[in-house]
Enzyme design. Structure first.
Site, PDB file in Angstrom:
ATOM      1  N   GLU A 183      12.964  -5.865  18.217  1.00 28.00           N
ATOM      2  CA  GLU A 183      12.829  -4.949  16.948  1.00 28.00           C
ATOM      3  C   GLU A 183      14.354  -5.513  16.530  1.00 28.00           C
ATOM      4  OE1 GLU A 183      11.787  -1.232  17.098  1.00 28.00           O
ATOM      5  OE2 GLU A 183      10.632  -1.452  18.469  1.00 28.00           O
ATOM      6  N   GLY A 205       0.842  -0.995  -0.265  1.00 27.92           N
ATOM      7  CA  GLY A 205       0.032  -0.264  -0.165  1.00 27.92           C
ATOM      8  C   GLY A 205       0.734   0.926  -0.600  1.00 27.92           C
ATOM      9  N   ASP A 230       0.053   2.021  19.459  1.00 31.00           N
ATOM     10  CA  ASP A 230      -0.828   2.669  20.812  1.00 31.00           C
ATOM     11  C   ASP A 230      -2.361   1.883  20.143  1.00 31.00           C
ATOM     12  OD1 ASP A 230      -0.057   4.737  22.411  1.00 31.00           O
ATOM     13  OD2 ASP A 230      -0.971   6.249  20.708  1.00 31.00           O
ATOM     14  N   HIS A 239       0.628   3.954  15.849  1.00 32.09           N
ATOM     15  CA  HIS A 239       1.328   2.505  15.545  1.00 32.09           C
ATOM     16  C   HIS A 239       1.253   2.044  17.172  1.00 32.09           C
ATOM     17  CE1 HIS A 239       2.674   1.406  10.981  1.00 32.09           C
ATOM     18  NE2 HIS A 239       2.519   2.882  11.481  1.00 32.09           N
ATOM     19  N   ARG A 297      -0.111   6.038   4.208  1.00 27.83           N
ATOM     20  CA  ARG A 297      -1.588   6.469   4.525  1.00 27.83           C
ATOM     21  C   ARG A 297      -2.504   5.833   3.818  1.00 27.83           C
ATOM     22  NH1 ARG A 297      -0.633   8.248   9.445  1.00 27.83           N
ATOM     23  NH2 ARG A 297       0.512  10.460   9.438  1.00 27.83           N
ATOM     24  N   SER A 298      -2.484   5.061   3.154  1.00 25.65           N
ATOM     25  CA  SER A 298      -2.913   4.144   2.287  1.00 25.65           C
ATOM     26  C   SER A 298      -4.191   2.630   3.176  1.00 25.65           C
ATOM     27  CB  SER A 298      -2.681   2.962   1.657  1.00 25.65           C
ATOM     28  OG  SER A 298      -1.859   2.555   2.149  1.00 25.65           O
ATOM     29  N   ARG A 357      -1.756  -1.165  19.065  1.00 23.77           N
ATOM     30  CA  ARG A 357      -1.189  -2.744  19.336  1.00 23.77           C
ATOM     31  C   ARG A 357      -1.824  -3.121  20.354  1.00 23.77           C
ATOM     32  NH1 ARG A 357       4.608  -1.650  18.834  1.00 23.77           N
ATOM     33  NH2 ARG A 357       4.831  -0.595  16.581  1.00 23.77           N
ATOM     34  N   ALA A 365       9.249  -5.338  14.494  1.00 23.23           N
ATOM     35  CA  ALA A 365       9.358  -3.847  14.014  1.00 23.23           C
ATOM     36  C   ALA A 365      10.587  -3.383  13.694  1.00 23.23           C
ATOM     37  CB  ALA A 365       9.204  -2.664  15.255  1.00 23.23           C
ATOM     38  N   LYS A 393      -2.972   0.436   4.948  1.00 24.37           N
ATOM     39  CA  LYS A 393      -2.131  -0.879   4.803  1.00 24.37           C
ATOM     40  C   LYS A 393      -1.868  -1.794   6.225  1.00 24.37           C
ATOM     41  CE  LYS A 393       2.638   0.911   3.795  1.00 24.37           C
ATOM     42  NZ  LYS A 393       2.136   2.205   4.359  1.00 24.37           N
TER      43      LYS A 393
END
Length: 398
Positions: free
Chosen positions: A68, A13, A58, A56, A16-17, A60, A37, A19
């Protein structure tokens, strides 16, 4: 979810699509999720980028774990390859991973070999895996050497991972467009959905019910094919009651019914079943009759609330895959349950063959491993609540 049967999926995507939100929805009903991540922390003075990362985090759920890989981009392939069959991984995203891969701190690096390693790991991954990646190939060719290197490397990574995944979806303006589906990638068609009591063969049960149906009842005769291996979809969250609410307070999405202690739940019709069996006695059935299949007709009549039941046309076989520790696992070879689950997902093995010949679909449901019951409870209270919510949603979707 718009397509079923995938074990690994690539979600593409633009900016801001939607995805990432779509990818998160694909794994929202998993018992546990490991969020991988890939992006570096970025400039500490860049408040806008920090806000994006925080948004992102918030989204989850509290039960998700985060890993990571920004310090070493090669480690992503190791994380994917070492995942266990009962795990669910969400990798977000390949754009950040390629950025780190091309960072001067990691040079000289063979990004082509690293991408190939990742694709091999995805192809062999036994876990449920969702990979998110930006689609930048629709824009103009960058005017800088660094920009061109990034788009070239990301394009190559997207192609390699897409080829390795069971399914690929492109999210445009929040709308999911499936580019590759398991049926298309394997060259097999989707099987029909079917399921019956385990005491009799499914095909025979279907025929028995069809033989007693009222005239004009349509029956879709499907050729035997590899079964469609379904996976749970994400049901809409009801207004006012979050999914994290206690199990007994969860509403039924389709009807608005709230399950509460002491209430009378819908049960099979106690009159329709016996009436169906009485009706069978008046029919001229060739041979010795239906035998034990009469019970199937009675069951169908009771659940459908009519003495003249119709043939089932939407049935699902659920394979619950999970392991016990301790004495409960005695006699089971290590890895045997995982092997059978993998066979079922691939449309192979005895269960998949029986489902295919019966025109049934097969859904593998991953459950968390249970503790040794000789020492402590198999599941703690929170795990029991989580499992009940998960089973409730599976039933609601079916």
């Amino acid at each position: 979810m718009s397509v079923d049967g995938w074990n690994t999926v690539l979600v593409l995507g633009g900016i801001r699509s939607g995805k990432s939100e779509f990818a998160e929805s694909l794994v929202a009903d998993a018992p546990t999720v490991r969020y991988v991540a890939t992006s570096a922390a970025g400039d500490p003075t860049d408040a806008e980028w920090a806000a994006r990362l925080e948004a992102h985090r918030d989204r989850r759920p509290g039960g998700w774990t985060t890993e990571e890989t920004a310090d070493d981009p090669r480690r992503l392939a190791d994380v994917v390859a070492s995942a266990r069959p009962n795990e669910t991984l969400l990798v977000d995203d390949l754009g950040g991973w390629v950025t780190v891969l091309l960072d001067p701190a990691h040079q000289p690096a063979d990004d082509t070999a690293t991408v190939a390693e990742l694709a091999d790991a995805v192809r062999a991954c036994p876990a449920r895996l969702v990979v998110v990646s930006p689609e930048v190939g629709l824009s103009l060719v960058p005017t800088t050497p660094l920009g061109r290197a990034f788009t070239d490397a990301l394009g190559a990574a997207n192609r390699a991972v897409a080829d390795a995944c069971d399914a690929v979806v492109l999210v445009v303006a929040g709308q999911a467009c499936w580019l590759k589906t398991p049926a298309a990638s394997s060259g097999t068609g989707a099987g029909a959905v079917t399921a019956v009591p385990a005491t009799v063969p499914a095909a025979a049960a279907q025929a028995a019910v069809a033989a007693t149906a009222t005239p004009g009842g349509a029956r879709d005769d499907r050729a035997a094919a590899l079964p469609e291996v379904l996976t749970p979809t994400t049901a809409p969250e009801p207004a006012g009651v979050p999914w994290a609410a206690p199990t007994m307070a969860l509403p039924v999405v389709a009807t608005g019914l709230v399950i509460q202690p002491g209430m009378e739940l819908p049960m099979p019709d106690e009159y329709a079943g016996p009436q169906a069996l009485e009706r069978l006695a008046t029919l001229d059935v060739p041979g010795a009759g239906l035998g034990v299949l009469e019970r199937v007709v009675g069951f169908a009549a009771a659940t459908q609330g009519t003495p003249t039941p119709a043939s089932w046309d939407s049935v699902r076989v659920l394979l619950l895959h999970g392991d016990h520790a301790g004495g409960a696992a005695a006699g089971s070879p290590p890895g045997e349950s995982a092997r059978r689950a993998a066979q079922a997902r691939a449309g192979q093995g005895v269960l998949a063959r029986l489902a295919a010949e019966s025109g049934a679909s097969l859904q593998v449901v991953e459950t968390p491993a249970s503790e040794a019951i000789e020492e402590l409870p198999a599941l703690d209270h929170e795990q029991v609540e989580q499992a009940l919510r998960y089973g409730w949603r599976l039933a609601e979707e079916a």
